[in-house]
Design an enzyme around this catalytic site. Sequence first.
Site, PDB file in Angstrom:
ATOM      1  N   SER A  37       5.603  -2.220  -0.762  1.00 21.57           N
ATOM      2  CA  SER A  37       4.275  -1.662  -0.513  1.00 21.57           C
ATOM      3  C   SER A  37       4.309  -0.142  -0.399  1.00 21.57           C
ATOM      4  O   SER A  37       3.577   0.559  -1.078  1.00 21.57           O
ATOM      5  CB  SER A  37       3.684  -2.262   0.770  1.00 21.57           C
ATOM      6  OG  SER A  37       3.506  -3.657   0.649  1.00 21.57           O
ATOM      7  N   ASP A  91      11.227  -0.914   1.623  1.00 18.14           N
ATOM      8  CA  ASP A  91      12.198  -0.324   2.535  1.00 18.14           C
ATOM      9  C   ASP A  91      12.852  -1.343   3.465  1.00 18.14           C
ATOM     10  O   ASP A  91      13.915  -1.076   4.027  1.00 18.14           O
ATOM     11  CB  ASP A  91      11.511   0.760   3.373  1.00 18.14           C
ATOM     12  CG  ASP A  91      11.010   1.906   2.507  1.00 18.14           C
ATOM     13  OD1 ASP A  91      11.824   2.479   1.764  1.00 18.14           O
ATOM     14  OD2 ASP A  91       9.800   2.219   2.564  1.00 18.14           O
TER      15      ASP A  91
END
Length: 357
Positions: free
Chosen positions: A125, A93
């Site tokens: 992640s 992100d």
Amino acid sequence: EAQAARWACALRNAASGLPLAAEVARPRRFLVLINPNSGQSKSASVWRQTKPILEASGAEISVVETTHANHSAEIAATLDETKVDAILCVSGDGLIHEVVNGLMSRADAQFVIQNIAIGAIPAGSANSLSTSVLKAAAEPNNAASAAFLIAKGRSTKLDLWKVTQEGGKSGYAFLSLEWAMASDIDLGSEAWRWMGELRFDLYAAWRLITQWRYEGELRYKRHGDQGWQTVDGTFLMVWAVNMKWMTNDCQLAPQAAFDDGTADLLYIQKARKLSMIGEFLDLSTGKHVEAPWMAYEKVVAFELDPRVRTPKKPGMIAVDGELWPYAKTLVEVLPSTLSLLGVGEAADVVDMAVART
């Protein structure tokens, strides 16, 4: 050969929810940004796996591998908007956060964000955005599925947040704001990045046991209200999010929607350790929001004024998982600002190539 081309076009139209005989538009133009250092440094292999899927959609693809911090923001801020229909982020992100802020820094930002969509192919992640898209589409949570949804061409609107801090820093967020236990888990676990999503679970277990307390003031304005609500005192956690899922197993905000014009604000002031641990053992159902110690609000704006916890560990504020100054922070929701690839009903298909031809 002509017949084969017509069949290929019909199949692409069917996947996008368009009439089989719809006129062939020019190929969509994807700018693919790859962060080689995201998550467990697997973005290159993820791209090798997903590239054939996007090529099969007939898209024109250009690829840039980022080389330094904020490189993707620089690209988004200076790209020729007439040559790009969508920016695809092969990353976590963090790169998406850079792209959003790069686009919003432009003088023609309002035009660009209406004409350039964003797509997420997970290689980080947590991969909150791609996870939320894939869960909404009832697809397996993997990179191939994300590429398949992007290739279909469906899109929806995504709310954006304007973030302003006392002291001068400002920017935009598409995902979250975290404080207290929430930011401790996200940022404190950075050293364990090599573990992937497991890092969040292990660090969260430790923080649930230690239960650090923070002092501060939280103000928020509910959707439909004129006035502001104020909560002052001790907090264990403040976590505001823009979508349902933070990880594959964490449906943090079950009432969230991509474009409902609100932020989902969750906070905890006091809770027994065993009760919290019991609820947080399984966040996939979203039932933790029913706990008596969990406050859950749908808000159009909120302001956090954190106080220093200790001189050595004052506290952290994270915006979209990125460390921001520890200062009073105002968040305002900008409804339906971004275009998000990968989810949407057939009747709401947005064919970017047609729209901009």
